[in-house]
Write a protein that holds these residues in place. Structure first.
Motif, PDB file in Angstrom:
ATOM      1  N   GLY A 324       6.536  20.926 -36.334  1.00  0.00           N
ATOM      2  CA  GLY A 324       6.715  21.748 -35.147  1.00  0.00           C
ATOM      3  C   GLY A 324       6.838  20.904 -33.901  1.00  0.00           C
ATOM      4  O   GLY A 324       7.262  19.735 -33.958  1.00  0.00           O
ATOM      5  N   LEU A 325       6.460  21.455 -32.778  1.00  0.00           N
ATOM      6  CA  LEU A 325       6.565  20.776 -31.491  1.00  0.00           C
ATOM      7  C   LEU A 325       5.203  20.204 -31.111  1.00  0.00           C
ATOM      8  O   LEU A 325       4.223  20.944 -30.954  1.00  0.00           O
ATOM      9  N   ALA A 326       5.147  18.878 -30.990  1.00  0.00           N
ATOM     10  CA  ALA A 326       3.902  18.200 -30.624  1.00  0.00           C
ATOM     11  C   ALA A 326       3.796  18.091 -29.112  1.00  0.00           C
ATOM     12  O   ALA A 326       4.778  17.792 -28.417  1.00  0.00           O
ATOM     13  N   LEU A 327       2.589  18.321 -28.601  1.00  0.00           N
ATOM     14  CA  LEU A 327       2.316  18.218 -27.172  1.00  0.00           C
ATOM     15  C   LEU A 327       1.583  16.903 -26.928  1.00  0.00           C
ATOM     16  O   LEU A 327       0.540  16.645 -27.523  1.00  0.00           O
ATOM     17  N   ASN A 328       2.133  16.081 -26.069  1.00  0.00           N
ATOM     18  CA  ASN A 328       1.578  14.756 -25.801  1.00  0.00           C
ATOM     19  C   ASN A 328       0.474  14.884 -24.748  1.00  0.00           C
ATOM     20  O   ASN A 328       0.739  15.035 -23.560  1.00  0.00           O
ATOM     21  N   THR A 329      -0.777  14.792 -25.191  1.00  0.00           N
ATOM     22  CA  THR A 329      -1.900  14.963 -24.263  1.00  0.00           C
ATOM     23  C   THR A 329      -2.097  13.763 -23.358  1.00  0.00           C
ATOM     24  O   THR A 329      -2.958  13.806 -22.461  1.00  0.00           O
ATOM     25  N   ARG A 330      -1.320  12.709 -23.541  1.00  0.00           N
ATOM     26  CA  ARG A 330      -1.328  11.609 -22.570  1.00  0.00           C
ATOM     27  C   ARG A 330      -0.782  12.094 -21.223  1.00  0.00           C
ATOM     28  O   ARG A 330      -1.074  11.510 -20.190  1.00  0.00           O
ATOM     29  N   ASN A 331       0.060  13.123 -21.270  1.00  0.00           N
ATOM     30  CA  ASN A 331       0.533  13.777 -20.055  1.00  0.00           C
ATOM     31  C   ASN A 331      -0.570  14.720 -19.581  1.00  0.00           C
ATOM     32  O   ASN A 331      -0.968  15.638 -20.317  1.00  0.00           O
ATOM     33  N   PRO A 332      -1.089  14.546 -18.374  1.00  0.00           N
ATOM     34  CA  PRO A 332      -2.227  15.368 -17.923  1.00  0.00           C
ATOM     35  C   PRO A 332      -2.004  16.874 -18.015  1.00  0.00           C
ATOM     36  O   PRO A 332      -2.968  17.622 -18.188  1.00  0.00           O
ATOM     37  N   ILE A 333      -0.768  17.339 -17.923  1.00  0.00           N
ATOM     38  CA  ILE A 333      -0.574  18.792 -17.955  1.00  0.00           C
ATOM     39  C   ILE A 333      -0.931  19.377 -19.321  1.00  0.00           C
ATOM     40  O   ILE A 333      -1.213  20.584 -19.426  1.00  0.00           O
ATOM     41  N   PHE A 334      -0.914  18.543 -20.379  1.00  0.00           N
ATOM     42  CA  PHE A 334      -1.253  19.036 -21.711  1.00  0.00           C
ATOM     43  C   PHE A 334      -2.660  18.630 -22.153  1.00  0.00           C
ATOM     44  O   PHE A 334      -3.028  18.822 -23.321  1.00  0.00           O
ATOM     45  N   ALA A 335      -3.437  18.064 -21.248  1.00  0.00           N
ATOM     46  CA  ALA A 335      -4.786  17.619 -21.609  1.00  0.00           C
ATOM     47  C   ALA A 335      -5.748  18.785 -21.796  1.00  0.00           C
ATOM     48  O   ALA A 335      -6.748  18.670 -22.508  1.00  0.00           O
ATOM     49  N   ASP A 336      -5.470  19.917 -21.178  1.00  0.00           N
ATOM     50  CA  ASP A 336      -6.351  21.084 -21.230  1.00  0.00           C
ATOM     51  C   ASP A 336      -5.979  21.963 -22.430  1.00  0.00           C
ATOM     52  O   ASP A 336      -4.826  22.382 -22.579  1.00  0.00           O
ATOM     53  N   TRP A 337      -6.952  22.273 -23.276  1.00  0.00           N
ATOM     54  CA  TRP A 337      -6.670  23.068 -24.474  1.00  0.00           C
ATOM     55  C   TRP A 337      -6.131  24.450 -24.117  1.00  0.00           C
ATOM     56  O   TRP A 337      -5.350  25.036 -24.895  1.00  0.00           O
ATOM     57  N   ARG A 338      -6.512  24.983 -22.951  1.00  0.00           N
ATOM     58  CA  ARG A 338      -6.032  26.295 -22.559  1.00  0.00           C
ATOM     59  C   ARG A 338      -4.527  26.274 -22.308  1.00  0.00           C
ATOM     60  O   ARG A 338      -3.808  27.245 -22.636  1.00  0.00           O
ATOM     61  N   VAL A 339      -4.045  25.192 -21.746  1.00  0.00           N
ATOM     62  CA  VAL A 339      -2.601  25.045 -21.545  1.00  0.00           C
ATOM     63  C   VAL A 339      -1.892  24.952 -22.894  1.00  0.00           C
ATOM     64  O   VAL A 339      -0.847  25.590 -23.117  1.00  0.00           O
ATOM     65  N   ARG A 340      -2.466  24.182 -23.796  1.00  0.00           N
ATOM     66  CA  ARG A 340      -1.843  24.051 -25.119  1.00  0.00           C
ATOM     67  C   ARG A 340      -1.840  25.384 -25.859  1.00  0.00           C
ATOM     68  O   ARG A 340      -0.867  25.730 -26.540  1.00  0.00           O
TER      69      ARG A 340
END
Length: 618
Positions: A324-340
């Motif tokens: 699927g589509l991986a979210l790179n949590t090195r980018n601060p916008i994806f660091a929050d589980w709620r955003v993911r």
């Protein structure tokens, strides 16, 4: 026969072969250690095949030999060295040209049998392993495979090779000769899987690479001990392998009914459409169909009508893996589980699957779904809960309480998902301002989706783009408009190796015998070290603790609990937006190509095609 029935029969014979004992309701047995040199090694119990076995159970020893098989690969290649990080290596070199001390059976969760090694012996506590080389083992140039070659290969791969070799090598205290043909590896700590991992390292010819910078990519054909040698190379376009008539191991029981083709050829194409057109024209003789929709609608072309191409479905009983589509949590916008979680909510799988796939294939529900290793989606209980509870404070929500993916909606716009996503984003500090999602500083929620225009092993480039296009449209009501970037294969490898993306297509096949390699997939070293498979940048002490528990397990029951606990940490971590998987491989192939009746539990998996296939002769 189902995997659980197979494994239960092994138990009845006193040959516990891995994980199925738990699924079959059989009491777990303690790990047995080898007291003397043996022909094989299993992570639990003993190998299913006894000393002196005639052939692998999924190989046909009476298969005719000869002929050619032609397969298609996407993109191109600029290297013949699959053991280093640099370059984009041609497929097949590490499969057909080189060998390891031991060989995996794909009809057992984790059992190895001696290949270059005549015997293997492990310490009772598995703090060391010793291999003894077969005296007849030879490289393709006729020179013997020596202890020196083995030691050099291990040291070089462990220090200069691809990062996938480094983690296990860091646990090796020393490697040394043990008699005229023996090699002993001593470990820094007991590890039940390391002896098997060490048995799977490729063995290279020291004299070929000495004096060179091994870490550099290159097009020099490697000298290996395998059944094939590189025949012709057209860089970026095609590579063929010719069976070595003087192959040293042709009479081994492991090789009965294996390596039947005279020539194996891989042709490279710009995209999946070009690959499929070449197959329809007869220029390629095997095609893996990745789309259930296409499988149902696209196989009425002339070669099929004339009976020159036939279709086969190969079942398997391995985990779904994660795609699927991986979210790179090195980018601060994806660091929050709620955003993911909001990103997952906005991916309307039900609509996408029905639109593109006719709803034929089920969704991946966790990393190890479709197997006994998969998590229970309700609250954690028993041994799984006991493993997770010490890490409760750092676990993502749902790991202990239970977690499932949203069901989605039959319509393109899932209004309930939009409401849930907007609430999650607001909690995380993102609100819609002037039609665009922004934080309290007015910065827009912007990210790039990186895609390989050539497609991947599991999805064509066009299918991935269709999925992403629908997803991008679904994000608009949230005030999000991602930028989609297409690259060629070389650029894609370079960028993903260095984690230069925000979101990208992600595929990880997982086996019934996960172990130390899981650190390469999900370990904290991959947050900064290039070339790991931790594309999402996760740094989870709980995940690493579950991997530690997995590799230290002394029973199949404890092992299964540790993997199920890891599955919970990964799935509830919301690092990947999963798509569908197929419980069968859909293969279209020339009518004169066939395979054995006895399908291994791993199904269409490395070691099956083209290894045990053959071409019928008139």
């Amino acid at each position: 026969m189902r995997i659980f029935e197979k494994l239960n029969n092994h138990v009845l014979k006193g040959l516990v072969a891995g994980l199925g004992v738990v699924a079959a309701g059989v009491a777990a047995m303690p790990l047995a250690s080898l007291a003397e040199p043996a022909h094989g090694l299993a992570i639990y119990g003993e190998p299913a095949l006894p000393q002196g076995f005639a052939h692998l159970p999924y190989a046909n020893p009476d298969a005719p030999q000869g002929g050619t098989i032609r397969m298609a690969e996407p993109g191109g290649f600029d290297s013949l060295k699959p053991w280093v990080l640099k370059g984009n290596a041609a497929w097949g070199v590490g499969v057909h040209v080189t060998e390891s001390l031991m060989m995996r059976s794909i009809d057992e969760p984790f059992t190895l049998y001696g290949l270059l090694a005549e015997t293997v012996e492990v310490a009772p506590d598995r703090t060391w392993v010793e291999f003894v080389l077969r005296p007849e083992a030879r490289f393709s140039d006729g020179s013997p495979v020596t202890v020196e070659d083995v030691i050099w290969s291990y040291e070089t791969l462990g220090t200069q090779g691809h990062p996938r070799y480094h983690s296990a090598w860091s646990k090796v205290a020393r490697i040394e000769p043990a008699g005229a043909r023996g090699i002993r590896l001593t470990f820094t700590e007991p590890d039940r899987e390391l002896p098997l991992l060490m048995g799977l390292r490729p063995i290279l010819k020291k004299a070929q690479w000495e004096g060179q910078d091994f870490a550099e990519s290159g097009l020099e054909p490697p000298i290996g001990s395998g059944a094939y040698v590189i025949d012709q190379v057209d860089p970026g376009r095609a590579i063929s392998f010719r069976r070595n008539p003087d192959y040293w191991g042709r009479d081994l029981p492991l090789m009965a009914g294996v390596n039947n083709f005279d020539v194996i050829r891989y042709d490279y194409f710009g995209d999946a459409n070009a690959m499929f057109e070449a197959f329809k024209a007869g220029e390629v003789t095997v095609w893996r169909e990745l789309s259930a929709q296409n499988w149902a609608t696209e196989y009425d072309f002339p070669l099929v009508a004339r009976g020159e191409v036939v279709t086969s479905e190969i079942p398997n009983e391995r985990p779904s893996g994660i795609v699927g589509l991986a979210l790179n949590t090195r980018n601060p916008i994806f660091a929050d589980w709620r955003v993911r979680q909001a990103m997952i909510e906005m991916f309307n799988f039900r609509f996408i699957n029905q639109t593109l796939n006719g709803g034929a294939d089920p969704r991946i529900t966790s990393y190890f779904s479709n197997s006994v290793l998969g998590m229970d989606h309700g609250p954690a209980t028993g041994p799984v809960a006991a493993l997770l509870e010490p890490h409760a404070a750092s676990l993502p929500p749902g790991a202990l309480e239970g977690y499932s993916l949203p069901e989605g909606d039959a319509r393109a716009m899932d209004r309930a998902a939009i409401r849930r996503s907007m609430a999650l984003m607001a909690e995380a500090g993102w609100t819609i301002q002037d039609g665009q999602l922004r934080d309290d500083q007015g910065q827009p929620f912007a990210f790039e989706i990186l895609l390989n225009q050539n497609g991947t092993a599991m999805r064509s480039g066009s299918e991935v783009r269709q999925i992403v296009n629908i997803y991008v449209e679904a994000l608009r009501p949230l005030g999000i408009t991602p930028r989609v970037t297409l690259t060629d294969a070389a650029q894609y490898v370079e960028r993903t190796n260095n984690y230069q993306f925000d979101m990208t297509w992600y595929e990880r096949g997982l086996s019934l015998s996960p172990g130390n390699e899981q650190r390469l997939y999900w370990g904290r070293d991959g947050v900064t070290t290039p070339g790991s498979r931790n594309w999402m940048g996760m740094d989870s002490p709980a995940a690493e603790a579950m991997i530690d528990a997995m590799v230290a397990s002394e029973t199949a029951e404890a092992f299964t609990a540790a993997v199920q606990a890891l599955d919970r940490v990964l799935t509830a971590g919301r690092y990947v937006i999963p798509v569908s998987f197929s419980p069968v491989s859909r293969l279209a192939h020339a009518a004169d190509l066939t395979y054995p009746d006895n399908i291994p539990i791993y199904g269409d998996w490395p070691g099956f095609l083209p290894e045990v296939w053959w071409q019928e002769t008139n």
